[in-house]
Each structure stands twice: as C-alpha cells, then as structure tokens.
Design a protein around this motif. Structure first.
Motif, short mmCIF file in Angstrom:
data_model
loop_
_atom_site.label_atom_id
_atom_site.label_comp_id
_atom_site.label_asym_id
_atom_site.label_seq_id
_atom_site.Cartn_x
_atom_site.Cartn_y
_atom_site.Cartn_z
N MET A 1 20.63 -9.66 -32.85
CA MET A 1 21.06 -9.27 -31.50
C MET A 1 20.34 -10.11 -30.45
SD MET A 1 23.08 -6.68 -30.46
CE MET A 1 22.31 -5.48 -29.36
N THR A 3 19.16 -11.02 -26.88
CA THR A 3 18.99 -10.42 -25.56
C THR A 3 18.55 -11.52 -24.62
OG1 THR A 3 16.84 -9.73 -26.38
CG2 THR A 3 18.47 -8.01 -26.11
N LEU A 5 16.16 -12.20 -21.44
CA LEU A 5 15.11 -11.59 -20.64
C LEU A 5 14.24 -12.67 -20.02
CD1 LEU A 5 12.69 -9.93 -23.25
CD2 LEU A 5 14.21 -11.78 -23.71
N GLU A 6 13.46 -12.23 -19.05
CA GLU A 6 12.62 -13.19 -18.36
C GLU A 6 11.56 -13.72 -19.30
OE1 GLU A 6 10.87 -12.15 -14.58
OE2 GLU A 6 12.59 -10.85 -14.19
N LEU B 74 16.38 -16.42 -17.04
CA LEU B 74 16.35 -15.63 -18.28
C LEU B 74 16.31 -16.51 -19.52
CD1 LEU B 74 18.72 -12.67 -17.47
CD2 LEU B 74 16.25 -12.90 -17.16
N VAL B 75 15.69 -15.96 -20.56
CA VAL B 75 15.51 -16.65 -21.83
C VAL B 75 16.33 -15.92 -22.88
CG1 VAL B 75 13.79 -17.30 -23.55
CG2 VAL B 75 13.14 -17.18 -21.15
N ARG B 76 16.98 -16.69 -23.73
CA ARG B 76 17.66 -16.05 -24.86
C ARG B 76 16.62 -15.78 -25.93
NH1 ARG B 76 20.27 -19.24 -27.75
NH2 ARG B 76 21.72 -17.86 -28.81
N ALA B 77 16.62 -14.56 -26.47
CA ALA B 77 15.65 -14.23 -27.50
C ALA B 77 16.22 -13.14 -28.39
CB ALA B 77 14.34 -13.76 -26.89
N ALA B 78 15.70 -13.04 -29.58
CA ALA B 78 16.15 -11.98 -30.50
C ALA B 78 14.93 -11.37 -31.17
CB ALA B 78 17.08 -12.56 -31.55
N ARG B 282 12.38 -16.90 -29.87
CA ARG B 282 12.87 -17.55 -28.66
C ARG B 282 13.99 -18.49 -29.04
NH1 ARG B 282 10.35 -18.92 -23.65
NH2 ARG B 282 8.52 -17.61 -23.98
N PRO B 284 17.14 -18.40 -30.46
CA PRO B 284 17.67 -18.51 -31.82
C PRO B 284 18.89 -19.42 -31.85
CG PRO B 284 18.09 -16.33 -30.91
CD PRO B 284 17.28 -17.06 -29.90
#
Lengths: 245, 288
Positions: A1, A3, A5-6, B74-78, B282, B284
């Motif tokens: 998933m 997301t 976020l900062e 914003l950073v894409r992260a999982a 960070r 993906p």
C-alpha cells in the motif's frame, strides 16, 4: 500500500519503527565471549530441562531385527583413555552405595541371576554416527529393586551415579535409569562383553547418547544430589548432561 | 524545502526515468529519492497548473496553489514490513548464522553420512568457518540458538497466517508464469518485468522456499535431537540416518539462498535494505 506523506513525517515514522527493534540488540551480548559462555551454558541447561520434560518413561526406543544389526567388527570401540583398562575380571564386584537398603559388593552372578533382556537397538554417538547393535543384560530397574534403592513412586532418589575402573564417571536421571530398555549390559552379540566394550559390566540405554553408556563399571550410587563438578566426564567439559534421545 | 516545481530539464529527465525503469538496480539512490518523488508529484500537478489562467490570480486560487505546492513535498512510501516480520527476520538471521556455523563444527566431528567403520570423510570443513571451537562448544551454541530459531520461526508463521500478511510473499500457482521472466532478467539480462507488488514472483518463490527450509531444518533437528521421543517424525523422514541427510540438505538450501539474497539486497540500494529495519520503504518500485 503506497502512501504519500511528507518527508519529515516519513523520517519520523521510520525512526520510531527503527527504535522498536532495539530489543534485538540484546542478542549482541552473545558477541562477547565472557557473557556468551554463561549464556550458552544457560541455553544448554534449559535444553536439558526441556529434554527431561520431553522424556516419556515408558516410550520404547526402536528395536531391530537380527538382520539389521551391524556385524560385531563394525561396532566401534569408543573409550576416553585406554580401550582396556585391565579390569581384574576374576575379582570384580560392583560396589553399591547411597540411598539403598542393601549397600555393599555385588557379583556379576547376582546381576546375571536377574531376568535377562536381549535387545537390538541403535547406539547413537554425539558425533553423529550410529550403529545398531545387539545387547544383553539385566534391567537397571530390576537391579535397583534388588539392592533396595529408593526408587518408589514417592520421594524417590533422583540420580544414579556411576564410576568406572578407568576413572570415567557418569550420572543418569532416575526416570531414564528406570526405563524398561535401560540395561546393566554384560553381553553383546550373544557373547560376554569383551574388554574393549566394557567388560564385565556397562550401561546400555537406547534412550541416551553413547557418552552416557559408561563402561567397566566399578561403583554405583543412588543419590539426590549430584557431586558438583563431577556429573560426567564429558559433561564437565561441556556436553549436555541429559544426553537423551 | 523551497524546491518550487519549475518545469526545467531535470523534471523531464526524471519523467523519463520513471518510464524507462529497466536496468537492474536502477532504483533512485536514497538521496535522490525525495526529490524525484516531489518532482513526479509536481509533474502531475502541472497539468492543473498549465490550465490555470495567466492573468492575476484570485485570492482563493492563490490559496489553492499554496496547497498544491505543499502536496508537491510529499514522498511516496510503503510500510512493507510489520514489526513482527522485522524482529523475526533479524532474530532468524542471527540464529541461522549461529546454527550454520556451529552445525558445520558438529558435522566436522563425523563428516560422513556412511557408517563409522569404515569412515569415509565427505568434506573437510575449515575450522575457521565454524563456531564453538570443538564439538561440545558447537553443540552448546546449537542447543542455545535452536530455541531462538524455533521460537522466531513459529511466531513468524503464526503472525503471517493470522495477520494475512503472508499474501505479500506466499508463492502461489498464479506466480509460476512470472518466475522465468524474472530469472531471465536477473541472470540473462532480459527485460525487467513491471513491478506488480512488494515482491516479484521469483522473490516469492525464494522466500516461500526458505520458510519450507526452516520448517525442514527444525523438524529434522528435532528428530536428531530426540529420535526416540519423536519416533513418528523420524519414521516420516525415513529414519535417523536419512534425517541427518535432510538436515544437512536444508542447510545447503540456506547456503544457496543467503548469497543470492545478500547480492540482491546490495544491488537494490539503501532504501530497500533500510526498510527491513524501519518497516518503511521510500519510493517503492511498484505503483499500488
């Protein structure tokens, strides 16, 4: 998933999650020999305790047909000092001490007068090899009855200690000693035990590793307290005391 | 971070990289990660920006642009690895290291699968690769860490089953067709199949296999430790002798997996490696 976020928030979350792994650093204690020696001693003690709990006093070790037994010549001689410590077979007696009603000296004839058990069982060495051999002897439990050892259901003695003619020594938990396949062995392959295999009397317990099967027995002692630092020749150097199978 | 999206050449470059993601280990280095992401998000926002009127911007619209500028940060992260997985991964990694090195020392005492007489030495394992100093010492390590290995393995399995997290890694029949393209990519420089989820089919196969290897080593280890108490298991593995071979084979399986795993981790960069500590990955590769 995924997301979004900062960056700051991601760093904060990552850091917090990272900190939760901190307890694993405790395993780093094993990297220091002084600490790890103690820890692995505890580990072995815990394993021995668990092994004792796992032991089922009436569960029999596998037995084999005569055709599965290795030839006598392929049954290894294992000894810690000399293969033949020069036992005087003529004058040999087994000394019985400790929590028993009839301490004293017992002859081989007295032991052979007990019901004879012959069994083909697997002898497993701590090194990893195993052989299927043929063994004959008296049940340890029968002999303990004969000497009036305190092995009744209540408050029974906890250990059987043995010392050998060659200064080897061992101690066995009582549940294993009383196991129906645990023998005072005086025969192998239908012949009197030869000197190299422990004449005239040795322990033979298919529920124990080879180093527990003391040979050239000299003295047995029924006790509740193990002699400190003398629980077994190899055990005192680091082998598991229970050594069960 | 006042990195205003400015429609320069750099953004174009990033856009290209986003599409042409076909070189092994081509993931952005961690330092470039956040910027790449901001830029990609900004690019998405550009569509709206370009349609915006050129004349003086009304107040409400200006507020909107500020919000968009913030979104651009914003950073894409999982969150890929739950705490239970990370803990068991590292406990298991340490335990496996100890179990293999001490196990090799134990094997050294009788390096054969045949009879004791005559003993045919199968392998001469250098002492330097082993732990424990001698058979007794190695057994102590083995008998201590077997509990960590077993406990973390069982806890891991229970967690995977009850959390449903196993779906990310369990190799299923539908993954079969994806194994070869992935292997071709890694070993024969074939094209990189698109990343569909946290793990590709080859990874799923490898990770699922290691769980099997873990179970095999644990069960065969139980038989070797207590062949009489676990006589039914001994029977299942074909007797004491064969069990010892299975136990060794399981270790060989791990020895095959571990170098490949470590090389892949090294190739895939810091963000990927660090995710097994922090749980968060960070940027993906995959999209959802």
């Amino acid at each position: 998933m995924i997301t979004r976020l900062e960056d700051k928030e991601l760093k904060r979350k990552s850091r917090r999650e990272l900190l939760k792994l901190a307890p694993i650093v405790a395993l780093g204690a094993f990297a220091f020999p002084k600490v790890s020696n103690r820890l692995i001693e505890e580990g072995v003690r815990f394993s021995d305790w668990a092994a004792g709990e796992m032991f089922r006093s009436q569960h029999l070790a596998q037995t084999f047909s005569n055709s599965e037994v290795v030839p006598f010549a392929k049954f290894p001689y294992n000894f810690y000092d000399v293969v033949d410590p020069g036992v005087n077979l003529e004058k040999w007696t087994l000394t019985v001490e400790g929590d028993v009603r009839h301490p004293g000296e017992y002859t081989l004839t007295q032991i052979q007068a007990l019901p004879k058990i012959v069994q083909n069982t697997r002898h497993i060495c701590v090194e990893g090899w195993d052989v299927i051999g043929s063994f004959g002897g008296a049940r340890i439990s029968d002999f303990l009855k004969l000497i009036g050892a305190n092995v009744g259901p209540n408050n029974r003695a906890r250990f059987l200690e043995v010392t050998c003619v060659d200064d080897y020594y061992e101690s066995i938990d009582m549940a294993s000693a009383l196991h129906p396949q645990s023998l005072f062995c005086y025969e192998m392959y239908g012949q009197p035990l030869d000197r190299g295999h422990g004449a005239p009397l040795r322990l033979q317990m298919p529920t124990k590793l080879g180093y527990k099967q003391a040979k050239y027995l000299d003295t047995i002692r029924i006790t509740n307290v193990l002699t400190s630092g003398k629980t077994g020749y190899w055990e005192d150097q680091g082998y598991s005391w229970f050594g069960g199978l | 971070m006042a990195d205003e999206p400015s429609g320069d050449g750099r953004r174009e470059e990033i856009k290209k990289e986003g599409i042409r993601d076909d070189v092994a280990g081509s993931e952005p280095a961690s330092s470039a990660g956040p910027e790449v992401c901001e830029a990609v998000v900004a690019k998405l926002e550009m569509v709206a920006d370009e349609s915006a009127p050129k004349e003086p911007v009304p107040v409400e619209a200006r507020a909107e642009t500020t919000a968009k500028a913030e979104e651009a940060e914003l950073v894409r992260a999982a969150y890929e690895h739950p705490l239970a997985i990370r803990i068991t991964h590292w406990v298991n990694a340490i335990s496996l290291f100890v179990m293999i090195t001490s196990g090799l020392r134990i094997f050294r005492a009788f390096p054969s699968f045949g009879p004791k007489i005559p003993e045919k030495i199968l392998l001469d394992i250098p002492k330097s690769l082993t732990l424990g100093g001698w058979l007794g010492g190695a057994l102590q390590w083995h008998f201590t860490f077997m509990w960590f290995f077993a406990a973390s393995g069982i806890f891991y399995l229970l967690f995977q089953i009850f959390s449903g997290h196993y779906r990310t890694m369990l190799f299923m029949p539908r993954d079969i067709s994806g194994v070869w393209p992935m292997a071709r990519h890694y070993f024969l420089f074939g094209p990189k199949p698109p990343a569909m989820g946290q793990y590709n089919p080859l990874q799923k196969l490898a990770y699922t296999s290691t769980v099997g290897l873990g179970a095999l080593s644990l069960l065969t280890g139980m038989v070797m430790y207590k062949p009489t108490q676990f006589s039914w298991l001994a029977f299942l593995f074909g007797g004491f002798h064969l069990t010892r071979i299975w136990h060794f084979a399981a270790m060989c399986g791990f020895l095959a997996f571990i170098p490949g795993h470590l090389i892949m981790v090294a190739l895939h960069g810091w963000a990927n490696f660090f995710s097994m500590f922090s749980g968060w990955k960070r940027e993906p590769e995959y999209q959802e």
